[in-house]
Design an enzyme around this catalytic site. Structure first.
Site, PDB file in Angstrom:
ATOM      1  CD  GLU A  84     -18.534  95.231  55.678  1.00  0.00           C
ATOM      2  OE1 GLU A  84     -17.565  94.560  55.298  1.00  0.00           O
ATOM      3  OE2 GLU A  84     -19.311  95.811  54.906  1.00  0.00           O
ATOM      4  CE  LYS A 262     -15.877  94.214  51.483  1.00  0.00           C
ATOM      5  NZ  LYS A 262     -16.792  94.597  52.571  1.00  0.00           N
ATOM      6  CG  ASP A 278      -5.493  80.226  54.098  1.00  0.00           C
ATOM      7  OD1 ASP A 278      -5.760  81.417  53.848  1.00  0.00           O
ATOM      8  OD2 ASP A 278      -4.405  79.707  53.828  1.00  0.00           O
ATOM      9  CG  HIS A 376     -24.138  99.654  56.227  1.00  0.00           C
ATOM     10  ND1 HIS A 376     -23.101  98.928  56.753  1.00  0.00           N
ATOM     11  CD2 HIS A 376     -24.314  99.173  54.974  1.00  0.00           C
ATOM     12  CE1 HIS A 376     -22.673  98.056  55.859  1.00  0.00           C
ATOM     13  NE2 HIS A 376     -23.394  98.183  54.774  1.00  0.00           N
TER      14      HIS A 376
HETATM   15  P1  NAD Z   1      -2.387  69.679  57.716  1.00  0.00           P
HETATM   16  O1  NAD Z   1      -1.185  69.180  56.979  1.00  0.00           O
HETATM   17  O2  NAD Z   1      -2.170  70.320  59.037  1.00  0.00           O
HETATM   18  O3  NAD Z   1      -3.451  68.513  57.886  1.00  0.00           O
HETATM   19  C1  NAD Z   1      -3.761  67.641  56.854  1.00  0.00           C
HETATM   20  C2  NAD Z   1      -3.295  66.266  57.221  1.00  0.00           C
HETATM   21  O4  NAD Z   1      -4.070  65.766  58.301  1.00  0.00           O
HETATM   22  C3  NAD Z   1      -3.495  65.272  56.102  1.00  0.00           C
HETATM   23  O5  NAD Z   1      -2.401  65.300  55.230  1.00  0.00           O
HETATM   24  C4  NAD Z   1      -3.670  63.962  56.843  1.00  0.00           C
HETATM   25  O6  NAD Z   1      -2.437  63.309  57.005  1.00  0.00           O
HETATM   26  C5  NAD Z   1      -4.179  64.363  58.216  1.00  0.00           C
HETATM   27  N1  NAD Z   1      -5.605  64.019  58.453  1.00  0.00           N
HETATM   28  C6  NAD Z   1      -6.106  63.510  59.607  1.00  0.00           C
HETATM   29  N2  NAD Z   1      -7.438  63.329  59.507  1.00  0.00           N
HETATM   30  C7  NAD Z   1      -7.788  63.736  58.272  1.00  0.00           C
HETATM   31  C8  NAD Z   1      -9.044  63.797  57.575  1.00  0.00           C
HETATM   32  N3  NAD Z   1     -10.205  63.419  58.131  1.00  0.00           N
HETATM   33  N4  NAD Z   1      -9.055  64.296  56.319  1.00  0.00           N
HETATM   34  C9  NAD Z   1      -7.905  64.694  55.740  1.00  0.00           C
HETATM   35  N5  NAD Z   1      -6.699  64.634  56.327  1.00  0.00           N
HETATM   36  C10 NAD Z   1      -6.629  64.169  57.600  1.00  0.00           C
HETATM   37  O7  NAD Z   1      -3.223  70.742  56.889  1.00  0.00           O
HETATM   38  P2  NAD Z   1      -3.556  70.913  55.351  1.00  0.00           P
HETATM   39  O8  NAD Z   1      -5.044  70.895  55.251  1.00  0.00           O
HETATM   40  O9  NAD Z   1      -2.789  70.012  54.453  1.00  0.00           O
HETATM   41  O10 NAD Z   1      -3.031  72.409  55.116  1.00  0.00           O
HETATM   42  C11 NAD Z   1      -3.787  73.506  55.569  1.00  0.00           C
HETATM   43  C12 NAD Z   1      -2.888  74.616  56.031  1.00  0.00           C
HETATM   44  O11 NAD Z   1      -1.948  74.961  55.020  1.00  0.00           O
HETATM   45  C13 NAD Z   1      -3.667  75.868  56.305  1.00  0.00           C
HETATM   46  O12 NAD Z   1      -3.279  76.366  57.569  1.00  0.00           O
HETATM   47  C14 NAD Z   1      -3.223  76.839  55.201  1.00  0.00           C
HETATM   48  O13 NAD Z   1      -3.271  78.176  55.660  1.00  0.00           O
HETATM   49  C15 NAD Z   1      -1.819  76.388  54.948  1.00  0.00           C
HETATM   50  N6  NAD Z   1      -1.186  76.694  53.661  1.00  0.00           N
HETATM   51  C16 NAD Z   1      -1.894  77.228  52.601  1.00  0.00           C
HETATM   52  C17 NAD Z   1      -1.262  77.464  51.385  1.00  0.00           C
HETATM   53  C18 NAD Z   1      -2.065  78.000  50.235  1.00  0.00           C
HETATM   54  O14 NAD Z   1      -3.255  78.175  50.359  1.00  0.00           O
HETATM   55  N7  NAD Z   1      -1.461  78.274  49.067  1.00  0.00           N
HETATM   56  C19 NAD Z   1       0.091  77.136  51.242  1.00  0.00           C
HETATM   57  C20 NAD Z   1       0.772  76.598  52.326  1.00  0.00           C
HETATM   58  C21 NAD Z   1       0.125  76.352  53.530  1.00  0.00           C
END
Ligand code: NAD
Length: 425
Positions: A84, A262, A278, A376
């Site tokens: 945008e 928005k 996300d 714009h």
């Molecule tokens: P992930 O599971 O890939 O990473 C998180 C993991 O990384 C932790 O569980 C931990 O074991 C590890 N880790 C290593 N260093 C860390 C630190 N400094 N802090 C925290 N954890 C650390 O990712 P996530 O964050 O659990 O999930 C994010 C993904 O899930 C996104 O891609 C999102 O789009 C997707 N997702 C979203 C939804 C929703 O929003 N409803 C549902 C399902 C999946």
């Protein structure tokens, strides 16, 4: 052009050729040559193929950088990925005005996400709810056994809350698992824990667990940003008053609040996308939070201080990560984090909130004064010129003519292009 110090104030940044802008950012953020080369590269197909299914290629968006940001006394260049026009310029302009009174001040809560478990077919929901709470320690320990890494980093399951909801299916219990996800967005981490808890909850309550999933209404993971916008820089106290009149409609009317919010998300999403986060999760959380009191309203609030300056504040959930998801896989997401100079999800959340406030201020400021279309027009005119068939140098020449005439319309662009081509024959 070189960055003389770590200031994000660069006058005429938008007028520089792209290679000079890149050089400035490279120096500001201490990028290596290899990192700086990423500006002109696309996501490689192997990485893309690992990220989603049925990959055909990649889809590019412009990546720009907002300048002038001062957040908690530190200068930031803020990468923004957006299609945008005017968004990056508006954020930079708002940041310049906010700077005069110290920039943005931010704060945030702990990175607590909520996972939900929906319990059905429970005979006595009140007794079952008590039983769940009696087993809280055991349930939390089981949740924490799923993610040793997170626990070792100081995060992990913190609390259990039990809600009894009336539904067309009868009473149901919803258990909230509260997890400190540290620097992750946390969806996968929380979902894994929720799934692990389901059998134990069924055993405790003799019920049946249907849903086990994260809630995107991350209202325990809030971020706040405030800024004072100098009345003189805004054009006087009467402009502040006009601004507050405009804001009032967003505060009381969902039709306006939707557009107002928005505009906030124009800035936030651009940072969220640039850092591999996300945007749907952030959008869902923001809008659900905006309706938390039963009526959808503005995510920002504005008032006047005793000197007549405008005081703006934003508060919203901000489930962002610097580990996990695309944040770790996408090379440009890593590059954008380096440009931001952030090392925690908390810092990223606070930058995102600041840009949301800046974006909202810029939109309302324009709406309360010259109107939104003026800003714009120049990029819009270029789009119209391209639609009319202009190529190369013709695009800028034609766009300039359209803006000068004040008629940024496709029919006029076609006429002018014809004339331009005739003249150059
Ligand atoms: P992930 O599971 O890939 O990473 C998180 C993991 O990384 C932790 O569980 C931990 O074991 C590890 N880790 C290593 N260093 C860390 C630190 N400094 N802090 C925290 N954890 C650390 O990712 P996530 O964050 O659990 O999930 C994010 C993904 O899930 C996104 O891609 C999102 O789009 C997707 N997702 C979203 C939804 C929703 O929003 N409803 C549902 C399902 C999946």
């Amino acid at each position: 052009m070189s960055a003389p110090s770590k200031t994000s104030v660069v006058s005429g940044f938008y007028k520089l050729p792209v290679d000079q802008r890149r050089a400035f950012v490279k120096e500001f953020a201490n990028l290596t040559n290899e990192e700086a080369e990423l500006f002109s590269s696309c996501l490689d197909i192997q990485t893309a193929d690992r990220m989603i299914e049925n990959v055909l290629g990649t889809f590019e968006l412009p990546l720009g950088v907002a300048v002038n940001f001062l957040i908690n006394g530190k200068d930031y260049l803020i990468p923004m990925a957006t299609e945008e026009s005017s968004v990056v310029a508006a954020a930079s302009n708002a940041a310049k005005i906010a700077r005069a009174k110290g920039g943005f001040c931010t704060s945030s809560s702990a990175p607590l996400m909520i996972g939900q478990l929906q319990l059905l077919h429970v005979d006595d929901v009140v007794t079952a709810a008590e039983e769940i709470l009696n087993h809280k320690d055991k349930l939390l320990a089981l949740a924490n056994a799923q993610d040793k890494i997170l626990v070792n980093l100081g995060g992990g399951a913190r609390d259990l809350e039990v809600r009894i909801l009336d539904s067309p299916l009868g009473n149901m219990i919803v258990v909230h698992l509260v997890v400190d996800v540290r620097d992750a967005m946390g969806a996968n981490a929380v979902n894994t824990m929720c799934e692990a808890l389901a059998p134990m909850l069924e055993e405790i309550t003799h019920g049946y667990v249907r849903l086990k999933i994260l809630s995107n209404l991350a209202d325990k993971r809030l971020v706040k940003a405030t800024a004072v916008f100098d009345k003189e820089k805004m054009g006087g106290e009467h402009v502040v008053d006009a601004f507050l009149e405009s804001y009032t409609l967003a505060a009381i009317d969902p039709y306006r609040a939707a557009t107002h919010n928005k505009g906030i998300m124009n800035g936030i999403d651009a940072v969220i996308i640039a850092t591999g986060n996300d945007s749907r999760a952030i959008e869902a959380g923001a809008h659900a939070y905006a309706a938390r009191d039963g009526q959808y309203t503005s995510l920002t609030t504005y008032s006047k201080d005793t000197q007549g300056n405008l005081v703006g504040e934003i508060e919203l959930p901000m489930a962002v990560g610097i580990v996990g998801g695309a944040a770790n896989m996408h090379p440009k997401a890593k590059l954008c984090r380096k440009i931001l100079g952030i090392t925690s999800a908390k810092d990223l959340a606070e930058v995102a909130a600041s840009i949301g406030l800046a974006q909202n201020f810029a939109a309302l400021f324009a709406l309360s004064t010259v109107g939104i279309q003026k800003g714009h027009m120049s990029l819009h005119a270029k789009n119209i010129a391209v639609m009319a068939g202009a190529q190369g140098d013709e695009i800028d020449k034609l766009a300039e003519k359209l803006v000068r005439e004040g008629k940024v319309r496709l029919d006029r662009a076609k006429e002018l292009l014809e004339t331009l081509r005739k003249k150059s024959k």
